[in-house]
Every structure is written in C-alpha cells, then in structure tokens.
Scaffold this motif. Sequence first.
Motif, PDB file in Angstrom:
ATOM      1  N   PRO A 132      51.082  34.469  40.073  1.00 55.32           N
ATOM      2  CA  PRO A 132      52.240  34.580  41.110  1.00 55.32           C
ATOM      3  C   PRO A 132      51.686  32.706  41.725  1.00 55.32           C
ATOM      4  O   PRO A 132      50.365  32.236  40.770  1.00 55.32           O
ATOM      5  N   PRO A 133      52.629  32.108  41.515  1.00 51.99           N
ATOM      6  CA  PRO A 133      52.691  30.263  41.619  1.00 51.99           C
ATOM      7  C   PRO A 133      52.046  29.875  42.534  1.00 51.99           C
ATOM      8  O   PRO A 133      51.069  28.824  42.993  1.00 51.99           O
ATOM      9  N   LYS A 134      52.226  30.784  44.049  1.00 56.30           N
ATOM     10  CA  LYS A 134      51.322  30.243  44.497  1.00 56.30           C
ATOM     11  C   LYS A 134      49.960  30.039  45.187  1.00 56.30           C
ATOM     12  O   LYS A 134      49.591  30.648  44.725  1.00 56.30           O
ATOM     13  N   LEU A 135      49.236  29.155  45.475  1.00 53.49           N
ATOM     14  CA  LEU A 135      48.003  29.995  45.818  1.00 53.49           C
ATOM     15  C   LEU A 135      47.024  30.301  45.821  1.00 53.49           C
ATOM     16  O   LEU A 135      46.403  31.020  44.510  1.00 53.49           O
ATOM     17  N   GLN A 136      46.798  30.968  46.600  1.00 56.47           N
ATOM     18  CA  GLN A 136      46.559  31.335  47.919  1.00 56.47           C
ATOM     19  C   GLN A 136      46.879  32.807  47.052  1.00 56.47           C
ATOM     20  O   GLN A 136      46.190  34.242  46.317  1.00 56.47           O
ATOM     21  N   ALA A 137      48.086  33.967  47.167  1.00 63.12           N
ATOM     22  CA  ALA A 137      49.045  34.978  45.933  1.00 63.12           C
ATOM     23  C   ALA A 137      48.079  34.881  44.951  1.00 63.12           C
ATOM     24  O   ALA A 137      47.282  35.978  44.380  1.00 63.12           O
ATOM     25  N   ARG A 138      47.361  33.567  43.540  1.00 62.74           N
ATOM     26  CA  ARG A 138      47.470  33.328  42.398  1.00 62.74           C
ATOM     27  C   ARG A 138      45.517  34.073  42.663  1.00 62.74           C
ATOM     28  O   ARG A 138      45.472  34.187  42.111  1.00 62.74           O
ATOM     29  N   ALA A 139      45.421  32.927  43.799  1.00 59.46           N
ATOM     30  CA  ALA A 139      43.326  33.953  44.061  1.00 59.46           C
ATOM     31  C   ALA A 139      43.333  34.621  44.200  1.00 59.46           C
ATOM     32  O   ALA A 139      42.489  35.442  43.364  1.00 59.46           O
ATOM     33  N   GLN A 140      44.007  35.588  45.093  1.00 58.84           N
ATOM     34  CA  GLN A 140      43.823  36.780  45.406  1.00 58.84           C
ATOM     35  C   GLN A 140      44.284  37.933  43.980  1.00 58.84           C
ATOM     36  O   GLN A 140      43.592  39.016  44.403  1.00 58.84           O
ATOM     37  N   SER A 141      45.006  37.798  43.295  1.00 58.30           N
ATOM     38  CA  SER A 141      45.376  38.161  41.986  1.00 58.30           C
ATOM     39  C   SER A 141      44.160  38.372  41.299  1.00 58.30           C
ATOM     40  O   SER A 141      44.050  39.368  40.464  1.00 58.30           O
ATOM     41  N   ILE A 142      43.734  36.765  40.892  1.00 61.15           N
ATOM     42  CA  ILE A 142      42.485  36.791  39.740  1.00 61.15           C
ATOM     43  C   ILE A 142      41.455  37.889  41.059  1.00 61.15           C
ATOM     44  O   ILE A 142      40.432  38.298  39.729  1.00 61.15           O
ATOM     45  N   GLU A 143      41.509  37.964  41.735  1.00 56.28           N
ATOM     46  CA  GLU A 143      39.834  38.078  42.659  1.00 56.28           C
ATOM     47  C   GLU A 143      40.623  39.408  42.300  1.00 56.28           C
ATOM     48  O   GLU A 143      39.252  39.993  41.985  1.00 56.28           O
ATOM     49  N   GLU A 144      41.042  40.110  42.214  1.00 56.56           N
ATOM     50  CA  GLU A 144      41.515  41.496  42.225  1.00 56.56           C
ATOM     51  C   GLU A 144      41.468  42.271  40.354  1.00 56.56           C
ATOM     52  O   GLU A 144      40.806  43.268  40.051  1.00 56.56           O
ATOM     53  N   ILE A 145      41.402  41.008  39.327  1.00 57.98           N
ATOM     54  CA  ILE A 145      41.250  41.505  38.144  1.00 57.98           C
ATOM     55  C   ILE A 145      40.130  41.008  37.909  1.00 57.98           C
ATOM     56  O   ILE A 145      39.391  41.213  36.698  1.00 57.98           O
ATOM     57  N   ALA A 146      38.711  40.265  38.458  1.00 59.73           N
ATOM     58  CA  ALA A 146      38.255  39.165  38.207  1.00 59.73           C
ATOM     59  C   ALA A 146      36.581  40.326  37.248  1.00 59.73           C
ATOM     60  O   ALA A 146      36.432  39.840  36.292  1.00 59.73           O
ATOM     61  N   GLY A 147      36.979  41.206  38.414  1.00 62.41           N
ATOM     62  CA  GLY A 147      35.635  43.162  37.822  1.00 62.41           C
ATOM     63  C   GLY A 147      36.492  43.517  36.113  1.00 62.41           C
ATOM     64  O   GLY A 147      35.358  44.570  35.436  1.00 62.41           O
ATOM     65  N   VAL A 148      37.440  43.729  35.570  1.00 62.27           N
ATOM     66  CA  VAL A 148      37.919  44.603  34.374  1.00 62.27           C
ATOM     67  C   VAL A 148      37.160  43.743  33.041  1.00 62.27           C
ATOM     68  O   VAL A 148      37.347  42.484  33.152  1.00 62.27           O
ATOM     69  N   ARG A 149      36.250  44.764  32.794  1.00 65.33           N
ATOM     70  CA  ARG A 149      35.838  44.537  31.226  1.00 65.33           C
ATOM     71  C   ARG A 149      37.138  44.993  30.557  1.00 65.33           C
ATOM     72  O   ARG A 149      37.013  45.798  29.738  1.00 65.33           O
ATOM     73  N   ALA A 150      37.659  44.269  30.253  1.00 60.64           N
ATOM     74  CA  ALA A 150      38.384  43.818  29.206  1.00 60.64           C
ATOM     75  C   ALA A 150      39.331  42.055  29.130  1.00 60.64           C
ATOM     76  O   ALA A 150      38.956  41.500  30.353  1.00 60.64           O
ATOM     77  N   THR A 151      39.759  41.525  27.930  1.00 60.86           N
ATOM     78  CA  THR A 151      40.405  40.638  27.388  1.00 60.86           C
ATOM     79  C   THR A 151      42.206  41.279  28.244  1.00 60.86           C
ATOM     80  O   THR A 151      42.273  41.868  28.272  1.00 60.86           O
ATOM     81  N   LEU A 152      41.873  39.536  29.055  1.00 66.76           N
ATOM     82  CA  LEU A 152      43.170  39.319  29.835  1.00 66.76           C
ATOM     83  C   LEU A 152      44.436  38.333  28.991  1.00 66.76           C
ATOM     84  O   LEU A 152      44.165  37.289  28.442  1.00 66.76           O
ATOM     85  N   VAL A 153      45.234  39.134  29.357  1.00 66.16           N
ATOM     86  CA  VAL A 153      46.312  38.288  28.737  1.00 66.16           C
ATOM     87  C   VAL A 153      47.688  37.608  29.659  1.00 66.16           C
ATOM     88  O   VAL A 153      48.138  39.258  30.133  1.00 66.16           O
ATOM     89  N   LEU A 154      48.485  36.686  29.310  1.00 65.57           N
ATOM     90  CA  LEU A 154      49.077  36.574  30.741  1.00 65.57           C
ATOM     91  C   LEU A 154      50.076  35.608  29.687  1.00 65.57           C
ATOM     92  O   LEU A 154      49.814  34.464  29.193  1.00 65.57           O
ATOM     93  N   TYR A 155      51.068  34.967  30.718  1.00 67.15           N
ATOM     94  CA  TYR A 155      52.611  34.599  30.064  1.00 67.15           C
ATOM     95  C   TYR A 155      52.098  33.691  30.818  1.00 67.15           C
ATOM     96  O   TYR A 155      51.523  33.593  32.521  1.00 67.15           O
ATOM     97  N   GLU A 156      52.976  31.864  31.065  1.00 64.92           N
ATOM     98  CA  GLU A 156      52.346  30.417  32.036  1.00 64.92           C
ATOM     99  C   GLU A 156      53.360  29.947  31.287  1.00 64.92           C
ATOM    100  O   GLU A 156      53.990  30.102  29.973  1.00 64.92           O
ATOM    101  N   SER A 157      54.103  29.035  32.380  1.00 67.51           N
ATOM    102  CA  SER A 157      55.034  27.891  32.020  1.00 67.51           C
ATOM    103  C   SER A 157      53.980  26.125  31.050  1.00 67.51           C
ATOM    104  O   SER A 157      53.245  26.139  31.948  1.00 67.51           O
ATOM    105  N   GLY A 158      54.876  25.645  30.512  1.00 68.09           N
ATOM    106  CA  GLY A 158      53.914  24.816  30.877  1.00 68.09           C
ATOM    107  C   GLY A 158      53.636  23.716  32.218  1.00 68.09           C
ATOM    108  O   GLY A 158      52.329  23.154  32.344  1.00 68.09           O
ATOM    109  N   PRO A 159      54.692  23.469  32.820  1.00 66.56           N
ATOM    110  CA  PRO A 159      54.096  22.233  34.356  1.00 66.56           C
ATOM    111  C   PRO A 159      53.000  23.703  34.836  1.00 66.56           C
ATOM    112  O   PRO A 159      51.693  22.567  35.705  1.00 66.56           O
ATOM    113  N   ARG A 160      52.759  25.010  34.947  1.00 62.94           N
ATOM    114  CA  ARG A 160      51.280  24.734  35.811  1.00 62.94           C
ATOM    115  C   ARG A 160      49.869  25.376  34.798  1.00 62.94           C
ATOM    116  O   ARG A 160      49.917  26.309  35.481  1.00 62.94           O
TER     117      ARG A 160
END
Length: 286
Positions: free
Chosen positions: A140-168
């Motif tokens: 998610p682009p918004k700070l709080q939603a992004r932080a929450q999404s990251i917190e949800e997967i912090a303990g996942v014992r796997a390599t993480l793959v995600l897409y992102e745009s240059g400005p962000r």
Amino acid sequence: MDSILAPGLYIVATPIGNLGDLSPRASEILLNADVVAVEDSRVTAGLFRHLGAKGRMTPYHDHNADAVRPGLIARMARESVALVSDAGTPLISDPGFKLVRDARTAGHAVTTIPGPCAAVAALTLAGLPTDRFLFLGFLPPKLQARAQSIEEIAGVRATLVLYESGPRLSACLSALAEGLGDREAAVAREISKKFEECVTGTLTQLAARYADGGPKGEIVVVVAPPGEAAPASEEDADSALAEALTRLPASKAAGEVARKLGLDRKALYARAMEMKTPSPAEEKSR
C-alpha cells in the motif's frame, strides 16, 4: 474463417522486455485466437507488429473488467479467447483471476501458456534463498497501511518478492528495514532489456542508494527471509529494548525488537518487564 484453436480461454505470458522471449506456442495462440483480451491495446499492438500481424484485440482491464467479462465468457462457448497483460504472466498482480474463475464456473476449457514473469525472473537474479518465497504484489502507498502490511509478513520464513515504482522505491525500502530489520535484499529492474541490473545490499544501504530518486522502469524488490544474519547477542537485545522502551510500552517494545532481531517475543517481553522494574537500590534511593 474458423479458428484452428478450440473454444475456451488461453492465458498467454508475454515478454517483460526482450521480445525474443515470446515463445513459439504463445505466438501461435496470439495469431490464431478469435479475440485477445488486453490491458492496453497500444502495448499489445507493438507485440503484434513484432509478429507481423494485426491482432483482434479487445480491452480488458481494471476499469472495465466487470462490464466486459460476461461477454467474454459467453464468447468462450464458441470462440478462442486469449488473455494477455501488458508484460509478463497474466493474473500476477492484475485482475485476470476473475476471468479464469468465471470461465471455469461456466464449464469452459482454460489453458495456460507459461512464460516470462518479472517476480520469478528477479528471484533468480537476486542470489537469495529460493526454496520458499512469498509474492506481495505492490505494498500500500499510504504509510500506516504499508507498515501494517509489513508487520503482517515480518515473521514469514520465506524470501519476499514485491513490485514497486521508482518514485516510491527509497521510502518502500526504508519501511521494509524498519518493519523487518536490516535484511539482505536486491533491487532488479529492466529485466531482459539492454540495461538490466540487479543491485544487492542491505535494505538500509539500498534505501540510501535510491534516496535521491528511484530509477525508471519496472522494479522488483527481493528481500531475504528472517534469520539470515548472525543471531543478536543479549547486549544487542538489551540495547534495542532500552531504546524501544523510551517510546513504547513493554509489549509493543518487545514486538518491535523481536521483528528487528529475529528473537523470541515472549522472552523479550519478560526482559523488558525486568528492565522497567526498579532494583531494590533504586527503590531505596527514591
């Protein structure tokens, strides 16, 4: 002219950069399908020019999918319908899954023509563990939603793959470092193109590298699973807890340090309570 393809839905992977990556089978499907459902006809028209043909295209994207889908499903009973995205494999971070779901519900044949996928290609370039990985799409682009999404997967014992745009990109890497700890990571871009690159380092190093602006082109971020770094010492844990306790209650401080250092949250909470409890000498001096 009757199609040489049987009626149904054909999911066709297209190049993510180098047009030479289009498979002969994918070419055959695109050239012979009765209709090709496309995200952007201008993009797919370039692919058809490469094939030396004019495709029979119809738009299918986020903004019209609900309205267009019933008609495409009806056509599958008697015609061959190919589905492509602007680049890579359809359904990976796009709305195509609903078309597949409804096609199956209607009893139509569904065939996949596998090929390029930016997420998988970046994973092969990153040099990080590949036995288990989790694809996150775009955070998610918004700070709080992004932080929450990251917190949800912090303990996942796997390599993480995600897409992102240059400005962000830099902000995303900083948020990942804050929520996951300073893990090893990679930033891959322009995959299969002339200026393909894959830059590796820690999340904070990469965030600093792109602080003045992210690169152009499609970007994939790959992050190592937890536990890759050497275990944190008791001194590291105490130092991190002491700092966290200046800002947070014990439970949240323990949770933050557990995510950052890969340590047991219950043990950290117990230690945090010890650190918050005054010693007898401190009590006496009050």
